[in-house]
Design an enzyme around this catalytic site. Structure first.
Site, mmCIF file in Angstrom:
data_model
loop_
_atom_site.group_PDB
_atom_site.id
_atom_site.type_symbol
_atom_site.label_atom_id
_atom_site.label_comp_id
_atom_site.label_asym_id
_atom_site.label_seq_id
_atom_site.Cartn_x
_atom_site.Cartn_y
_atom_site.Cartn_z
ATOM 1 N N THR A 1 -1.054 -0.562 7.326
ATOM 2 C CA THR A 1 -0.165 0.467 7.845
ATOM 3 C C THR A 1 0.183 1.423 6.710
ATOM 4 O O THR A 1 -0.360 1.332 5.615
ATOM 5 C CB THR A 1 1.123 -0.155 8.420
ATOM 6 N N CYS A 2 1.127 2.302 6.996
ATOM 7 C CA CYS A 2 1.504 3.285 5.989
ATOM 8 C C CYS A 2 2.244 2.668 4.812
ATOM 9 O O CYS A 2 2.395 3.312 3.768
ATOM 10 C CB CYS A 2 2.350 4.393 6.609
ATOM 11 N N ASN A 3 2.712 1.427 4.948
ATOM 12 C CA ASN A 3 3.480 0.848 3.841
ATOM 13 C C ASN A 3 3.070 -0.575 3.488
ATOM 14 O O ASN A 3 3.810 -1.260 2.800
ATOM 15 C CB ASN A 3 4.983 0.907 4.133
ATOM 16 N N SER B 1 9.886 -3.794 8.007
ATOM 17 C CA SER B 1 9.402 -2.419 7.958
ATOM 18 C C SER B 1 10.269 -1.551 7.067
ATOM 19 O O SER B 1 11.423 -1.881 6.762
ATOM 20 C CB SER B 1 9.364 -1.828 9.370
#
Length: 456
Positions: A46-48, A104
């Site tokens: 994912t983005c992180n 998250s």
């Protein structure tokens, strides 16, 4: 079964480390399962975060080394990648936290559940998912849905996209938006824009997929001009390609904004930057990237997070209970195979080519019953002789629900234990016909004439 998690995480290693390892994601699971010790692998990118879930017959250090080599094989040049390892229970809790949005950048966001579901689907497509990983991830997703329904974490639409859009205050119904990229994350971007009233969203795709994306996303249309011209006409630009190199370079943005009077807001949602980081220094350009979003994420309610963690703990316990039950699968299979072999042997003894008489059927059933209880009967005598009668009775009650009342012999006076040769007489195939049951004193031959010699 042994579950390992090897990860690069924004909170522990920083977004730069996640960005550095992202080019190795394509084909990573396939490279791992080529190793004989690895039964399955699922990669969540994912983005992180980049997380690799592995089911393998190997120690954590061995799996770490294998993942490190598989990552290195997918990078264009050597890079010292920081990796964290979690195993079994710790890996399970982390996975469930991830699925519930508790790990998250924006706590409680729901996008991660969809990303986890797609990661499992991709692993099945590539043939790298196995039973343990599938059951584990599906349980994590079920728990994620419970968290969404039974807590307030997701009710405010919390997500990375939402936080980024909140940092661009404007009337979205009157905003011309340019979306660069048509990947899986682009759908979430369009949904977030639609929720804010945006209906003028031009889509640009250098790979030519804009038309098919627009066809399935109302409120969008294909950007007909060049990228530079499309940027020049937009009020807000959102990017989510993440292909490893900026598509909005400093020169392109400098030309696109040269004659602008209104400022241009750019939201770069790609982990591998789509926008040159120096672009934020251009006059009239307001660049928001993931590190900026990370600094502006709101804190979640402590009460709601606590409730979500309780649900996560329950989900983990339910899964562990089911998985522990699987530990007995080989014993169940062995038991069934043993009984089925005995049944097949007795069937083979029945007359062929004519109907079986009632007497012959009864004889076969008595032989089968005698064979089934012969070993437990000999074991019962052995347990009593060794002073383990209570242990045997407990097992008998557990397996068959039988709880007989025993009678003491000689007032339970202690006597010398029988020798091993006297009590270890467990169904030798060649002597089954002449061995006697320790309780009835009967031989199998006493049950009737045998058609032919028995073979175990």
């Amino acid at each position: 079964m042994s579950l390992h998690l090897i990860s690069v995480h924004h909170a522990e290693h920083g977004l730069a480390a996640v960005e550095a390892v992202s080019p190795a994601v394509p084909g990573l699971a396939t490279r791992l399962v080529d190793d004989a010790a690895v039964r399955g692998a699922v990669v969540l990118a994912t983005c992180n975060r980049v997380e690799v879930y592995v089911d393998a017959d190997a120690s954590a250090p061995q799996i770490l080394d294998r993942v490190r080599r598989a990552v290195a094989a997918g990078l264009p040049q050597a890079h010292d990648v920081p990796l964290t390892v979690l195993t079994n229970g710790d890996a399970l809790h982390h996975l469930f936290d991830v699925g519930a949005g508790l790990d998250s950048m924006v706590v409680g966001e729901r996008e991660i559940a969809g990303q986890l579901r797609r990661a499992l689907k991709a692993a099945h497509r590539d043939g790298t998912a196995n039973g343990l990983l599938t059951e584990t991830i599906e349980q994590a997703l079920r728990t994620s849905r419970k968290v969404a329904h039974l807590t307030q974490l997701a009710t405010t639409g919390r997500s990375v996209v939402a936080v980024g859009l909140d940092m661009i205050p404007r009337d979205w119904s009157a905003t011309h938006v340019l979306l660069v990229g048509t990947g899986a994350y682009a759908g979430a971007v369009v949904a977030a824009l639609s929720g804010r009233g945006a209906h003028d969203v031009a889509v640009f795709s250098s790979s030519g997929r804009a038309a098919s994306f627009v066809a399935s996303h109302p409120g969008t249309h294909v950007a007909e001009r060049s990228l530079e011209e499309a940027v020049a006409e937009a009020d807000v630009v959102l990017t989510c390609r993440g292909l490893g190199r900026p598509i909005l370079t400093l020169d392109l943005l400098a030309h696109a904004t040269a004659d602008r009077e209104a400022p241009l807001a750019i939201l770069d949602l790609a982990i591998s930057r789509d926008v040159a980081p120096e672009a934020g220094s251009l006059p009239g350009v307001h660049l928001i990237d993931l590190p900026t979003i990370q600094r502006h994420t709101p804190d979640a309610s402590r009460h709601e997070v606590g409730r979500a963690r309780t649900l996560v703990d329950e989900g983990v316990r339910d899964l562990v209970t089911r998985l522990k039950g699987r530990e007995m699968d080989p014993a169940v299979v062995a038991l069934r195979d043993t009984v089925n072999a005995m049944v097949s042997d007795e069937i083979d003894r029945l007359p062929q080519g004519r109907p079986v008489t009632g007497e012959e059927a009864a004889h076969a059933l008595r032989r089968l019953a005698a064979r089934l209880v012969h070993v437990p009967s000999v074991r019962a005598r052995k347990a009593a002789q060794e002073g383990r009668a209570d242990e045997y009775l407990t097992a008998l009650s557990e397996l068959w629900g039988i709880e007989p009342q025993l009678r003491s012999v000689l007032g339970n006076d202690e006597v010398a234990a029988a020798s091993e040769g006297d009590i270890d007489v467990l169904v030798p195939p060649d002597t089954l016909e002449c061995d006697t049951c320790p309780i009835t004193g009967l031989r199998l031959s006493d049950l009737g004439a045998r058609p032919r010699l028995e073979a175990m």
